[in-house]
Motif scaffolding. Structure first.
Motif, PDB file in Angstrom:
ATOM      1  N   UNK A  35      -2.734  -4.792 -15.182  1.00  0.00           N
ATOM      2  CA  UNK A  35      -3.125  -5.827 -14.128  1.00  0.00           C
ATOM      3  C   UNK A  35      -2.885  -5.879 -13.092  1.00  0.00           C
ATOM      4  N   UNK A  36      -2.589  -4.109 -12.666  1.00  0.00           N
ATOM      5  CA  UNK A  36      -3.082  -3.446 -10.955  1.00  0.00           C
ATOM      6  C   UNK A  36      -1.600  -3.694 -10.177  1.00  0.00           C
ATOM      7  N   UNK A  37      -0.747  -4.231 -10.995  1.00  0.00           N
ATOM      8  CA  UNK A  37       0.680  -4.581 -10.210  1.00  0.00           C
ATOM      9  C   UNK A  37       2.177  -4.124 -10.039  1.00  0.00           C
ATOM     10  N   UNK A  38       2.177  -2.963  -9.252  1.00  0.00           N
ATOM     11  CA  UNK A  38       3.134  -2.491  -8.107  1.00  0.00           C
ATOM     12  C   UNK A  38       4.781  -2.518  -9.278  1.00  0.00           C
ATOM     13  N   UNK A  39       4.358  -3.758  -9.219  1.00  0.00           N
ATOM     14  CA  UNK A  39       6.348  -3.831 -10.362  1.00  0.00           C
ATOM     15  C   UNK A  39       6.612  -3.231 -11.576  1.00  0.00           C
ATOM     16  N   UNK A  60       0.964  -1.349  -0.029  1.00  0.00           N
ATOM     17  CA  UNK A  60       0.236  -0.326   0.577  1.00  0.00           C
ATOM     18  C   UNK A  60       0.782   1.427  -0.091  1.00  0.00           C
ATOM     19  N   UNK A  61       0.194   2.070  -1.016  1.00  0.00           N
ATOM     20  CA  UNK A  61       1.324   3.785  -0.711  1.00  0.00           C
ATOM     21  C   UNK A  61       1.650   4.099  -2.244  1.00  0.00           C
ATOM     22  N   UNK A  62       1.280   2.846  -3.068  1.00  0.00           N
ATOM     23  CA  UNK A  62       2.597   2.844  -4.036  1.00  0.00           C
ATOM     24  C   UNK A  62       1.695   3.780  -5.212  1.00  0.00           C
ATOM     25  N   UNK A  63       2.628   4.558  -5.736  1.00  0.00           N
ATOM     26  CA  UNK A  63       2.439   5.895  -6.269  1.00  0.00           C
ATOM     27  C   UNK A  63       1.600   5.576  -7.800  1.00  0.00           C
TER      28      UNK A  63
END
Length: 65
Positions: free
Chosen positions: A38-42, A29-32
């Protein structure tokens, strides 16, 4: 070497950042920035030949700028 302090093998494989386990990119959480597909934070940021900036999701391969 006799008498030398030994670190556990797990500490050598998974070193913690100097600021502790809460620092650095965790992808939680908090990843901008998240992949719009796909919604991945990577996400990787790339610099193009013309100086433009684009992004690519390292999870699904979707790219955008």
């Amino acid at each position: 070497m006799p008498g030398a302090a030994r670190r556990p093998a797990a500490a050598l494989r998974h070193p913690r950042p100097a600021d502790g386990p809460a620092s650095g990119c965790r992808g939680g959480e908090g990843s901008a920035l998240r992949c719009p597909s796909c919604g991945s934070p990577h996400i990787a940021q790339m610099l193009g030949d013309n100086g433009d900036i684009s992004f690519v999701c390292t999870a699904c391969g979707h790219s955008w700028s």
